[in-house]
Design a protein around this motif. Structure first.
Motif, PDB file in Angstrom:
ATOM      1  N   ALA A  37       0.884 -11.542  -7.856  1.00  0.00           N
ATOM      2  CA  ALA A  37       1.193 -11.177  -6.477  1.00  0.00           C
ATOM      3  C   ALA A  37       2.626 -10.675  -6.358  1.00  0.00           C
ATOM      4  O   ALA A  37       2.908  -9.710  -5.633  1.00  0.00           O
ATOM      5  CB  ALA A  37       0.964 -12.374  -5.558  1.00  0.00           C
ATOM      6  N   ARG A  38       3.566 -11.326  -7.076  1.00  0.00           N
ATOM      7  CA  ARG A  38       4.958 -10.862  -7.058  1.00  0.00           C
ATOM      8  C   ARG A  38       5.064  -9.463  -7.646  1.00  0.00           C
ATOM      9  O   ARG A  38       5.787  -8.613  -7.123  1.00  0.00           O
ATOM     10  CB  ARG A  38       5.847 -11.830  -7.836  1.00  0.00           C
ATOM     11  CG  ARG A  38       6.245 -13.055  -7.072  1.00  0.00           C
ATOM     12  CD  ARG A  38       7.414 -13.777  -7.741  1.00  0.00           C
ATOM     13  NE  ARG A  38       7.221 -14.016  -9.168  1.00  0.00           N
ATOM     14  CZ  ARG A  38       6.620 -15.085  -9.680  1.00  0.00           C
ATOM     15  NH1 ARG A  38       6.156 -16.026  -8.895  1.00  0.00           N
ATOM     16  NH2 ARG A  38       6.497 -15.232 -10.986  1.00  0.00           N
ATOM     17  N   MET A  39       4.340  -9.217  -8.731  1.00  0.00           N
ATOM     18  CA  MET A  39       4.371  -7.889  -9.347  1.00  0.00           C
ATOM     19  C   MET A  39       3.807  -6.825  -8.407  1.00  0.00           C
ATOM     20  O   MET A  39       4.361  -5.724  -8.289  1.00  0.00           O
ATOM     21  CB  MET A  39       3.575  -7.894 -10.663  1.00  0.00           C
ATOM     22  CG  MET A  39       4.167  -8.748 -11.733  1.00  0.00           C
ATOM     23  SD  MET A  39       5.771  -8.107 -12.203  1.00  0.00           S
ATOM     24  CE  MET A  39       6.268  -9.324 -13.384  1.00  0.00           C
ATOM     25  N   MET A  50       5.817  -3.590  -6.872  1.00  0.00           N
ATOM     26  CA  MET A  50       5.324  -2.215  -6.964  1.00  0.00           C
ATOM     27  C   MET A  50       5.234  -1.572  -5.582  1.00  0.00           C
ATOM     28  O   MET A  50       5.574  -0.393  -5.406  1.00  0.00           O
ATOM     29  CB  MET A  50       3.951  -2.178  -7.646  1.00  0.00           C
ATOM     30  CG  MET A  50       4.006  -2.450  -9.120  1.00  0.00           C
ATOM     31  SD  MET A  50       5.080  -1.299 -10.001  1.00  0.00           S
ATOM     32  CE  MET A  50       4.172   0.214  -9.809  1.00  0.00           C
ATOM     33  N   ARG A  51       4.793  -2.331  -4.605  1.00  0.00           N
ATOM     34  CA  ARG A  51       4.737  -1.787  -3.245  1.00  0.00           C
ATOM     35  C   ARG A  51       6.127  -1.421  -2.755  1.00  0.00           C
ATOM     36  O   ARG A  51       6.326  -0.378  -2.133  1.00  0.00           O
ATOM     37  CB  ARG A  51       4.101  -2.797  -2.288  1.00  0.00           C
ATOM     38  CG  ARG A  51       2.591  -2.803  -2.322  1.00  0.00           C
ATOM     39  CD  ARG A  51       2.015  -3.521  -1.123  1.00  0.00           C
ATOM     40  NE  ARG A  51       2.430  -4.915  -1.039  1.00  0.00           N
ATOM     41  CZ  ARG A  51       1.770  -5.941  -1.570  1.00  0.00           C
ATOM     42  NH1 ARG A  51       0.641  -5.737  -2.216  1.00  0.00           N
ATOM     43  NH2 ARG A  51       2.222  -7.173  -1.435  1.00  0.00           N
ATOM     44  N   ARG A 103       8.732  -0.636  -4.598  1.00  0.00           N
ATOM     45  CA  ARG A 103       9.263   0.493  -5.361  1.00  0.00           C
ATOM     46  C   ARG A 103       8.717   1.816  -4.846  1.00  0.00           C
ATOM     47  O   ARG A 103       9.411   2.819  -4.867  1.00  0.00           O
ATOM     48  CB  ARG A 103       8.891   0.359  -6.843  1.00  0.00           C
ATOM     49  CG  ARG A 103       9.748  -0.599  -7.587  1.00  0.00           C
ATOM     50  CD  ARG A 103       9.441  -0.555  -9.072  1.00  0.00           C
ATOM     51  NE  ARG A 103       9.906  -1.786  -9.684  1.00  0.00           N
ATOM     52  CZ  ARG A 103       9.195  -2.509 -10.529  1.00  0.00           C
ATOM     53  NH1 ARG A 103       7.996  -2.111 -10.899  1.00  0.00           N
ATOM     54  NH2 ARG A 103       9.675  -3.632 -11.019  1.00  0.00           N
ATOM     55  N   THR A 104       7.474   1.816  -4.449  1.00  0.00           N
ATOM     56  CA  THR A 104       6.844   3.067  -4.029  1.00  0.00           C
ATOM     57  C   THR A 104       6.996   3.327  -2.532  1.00  0.00           C
ATOM     58  O   THR A 104       6.572   4.363  -2.037  1.00  0.00           O
ATOM     59  CB  THR A 104       5.358   3.073  -4.385  1.00  0.00           C
ATOM     60  OG1 THR A 104       4.723   1.967  -3.746  1.00  0.00           O
ATOM     61  CG2 THR A 104       5.164   2.980  -5.887  1.00  0.00           C
ATOM     62  N   PHE A 105       7.636   2.409  -1.813  1.00  0.00           N
ATOM     63  CA  PHE A 105       7.825   2.588  -0.379  1.00  0.00           C
ATOM     64  C   PHE A 105       8.909   3.624  -0.127  1.00  0.00           C
ATOM     65  O   PHE A 105       9.941   3.614  -0.781  1.00  0.00           O
ATOM     66  CB  PHE A 105       8.211   1.256   0.265  1.00  0.00           C
ATOM     67  CG  PHE A 105       8.344   1.339   1.755  1.00  0.00           C
ATOM     68  CD1 PHE A 105       7.226   1.351   2.561  1.00  0.00           C
ATOM     69  CD2 PHE A 105       9.598   1.405   2.331  1.00  0.00           C
ATOM     70  CE1 PHE A 105       7.353   1.425   3.931  1.00  0.00           C
ATOM     71  CE2 PHE A 105       9.727   1.477   3.700  1.00  0.00           C
ATOM     72  CZ  PHE A 105       8.605   1.500   4.499  1.00  0.00           C
ATOM     73  N   ARG A 106       8.669   4.522   0.802  1.00  0.00           N
ATOM     74  CA  ARG A 106       9.665   5.549   1.117  1.00  0.00           C
ATOM     75  C   ARG A 106      10.236   5.279   2.497  1.00  0.00           C
ATOM     76  O   ARG A 106       9.527   5.051   3.441  1.00  0.00           O
ATOM     77  CB  ARG A 106       9.017   6.921   1.115  1.00  0.00           C
ATOM     78  CG  ARG A 106       8.384   7.228  -0.210  1.00  0.00           C
ATOM     79  CD  ARG A 106       8.681   8.608  -0.563  1.00  0.00           C
ATOM     80  NE  ARG A 106       8.127   8.790  -1.908  1.00  0.00           N
ATOM     81  CZ  ARG A 106       8.490   9.759  -2.658  1.00  0.00           C
ATOM     82  NH1 ARG A 106       9.342  10.639  -2.219  1.00  0.00           N
ATOM     83  NH2 ARG A 106       7.990   9.912  -3.852  1.00  0.00           N
ATOM     84  N   TRP A 107      11.565   5.346   2.594  1.00  0.00           N
ATOM     85  CA  TRP A 107      12.226   5.111   3.892  1.00  0.00           C
ATOM     86  C   TRP A 107      12.156   6.311   4.734  1.00  0.00           C
ATOM     87  O   TRP A 107      12.347   7.317   4.785  1.00  0.00           O
ATOM     88  CB  TRP A 107      13.670   4.675   3.661  1.00  0.00           C
ATOM     89  CG  TRP A 107      13.727   3.330   3.039  1.00  0.00           C
ATOM     90  CD1 TRP A 107      13.901   3.042   1.728  1.00  0.00           C
ATOM     91  CD2 TRP A 107      13.565   2.072   3.690  1.00  0.00           C
ATOM     92  NE1 TRP A 107      13.864   1.705   1.529  1.00  0.00           N
ATOM     93  CE2 TRP A 107      13.664   1.070   2.720  1.00  0.00           C
ATOM     94  CE3 TRP A 107      13.343   1.694   5.004  1.00  0.00           C
ATOM     95  CZ2 TRP A 107      13.567  -0.252   3.018  1.00  0.00           C
ATOM     96  CZ3 TRP A 107      13.234   0.358   5.293  1.00  0.00           C
ATOM     97  CH2 TRP A 107      13.346  -0.598   4.312  1.00  0.00           C
TER      98      TRP A 107
END
Length: 86
Positions: free
Chosen positions: A73-75, A79-80, A82-86
């Motif tokens: 779950a932490r991984m 990943m979520r 890291r791939t999130f864009r502001w």
């Protein structure tokens, strides 16, 4: 009171405010029970805080008992993020 009681007893259902919020507001204003409404709001906040504390505690317990699932779950969360864009 159990949920089944509310289904079987329409009077118990009406005591919870009816179908819309306007009925509850009108009843509170007509009887002068504004203090009771505020106390029930405070009681609702206390119950919610207690629920959230117990939920957090249960999640921590699950993480301790199932470390592999917690690590996965932490991984996934990392990943979520890291791939999130502001």
């Amino acid at each position: 009171m159990a949920d089944g009681d509310l289904r079987d007893n329409p009077a118990a259902r009406e005591g919870r405010g009816g179908r819309n919020g306007r009925d509850a507001e009108g009843m509170a204003g007509a009887t002068g029970e504004v203090d009771d409404a505020q106390e029930s709001d405070a009681a609702r906040r206390r119950r919610r805080a207690q629920f959230l504390r117990e939920l957090h505690e249960a999640k921590q317990l699950r993480d301790r008992v199932q470390p592999r699932r917690a690590r996965a779950a932490r991984m996934r969360q990392q990943m979520r993020m890291r791939t999130f864009r502001w």
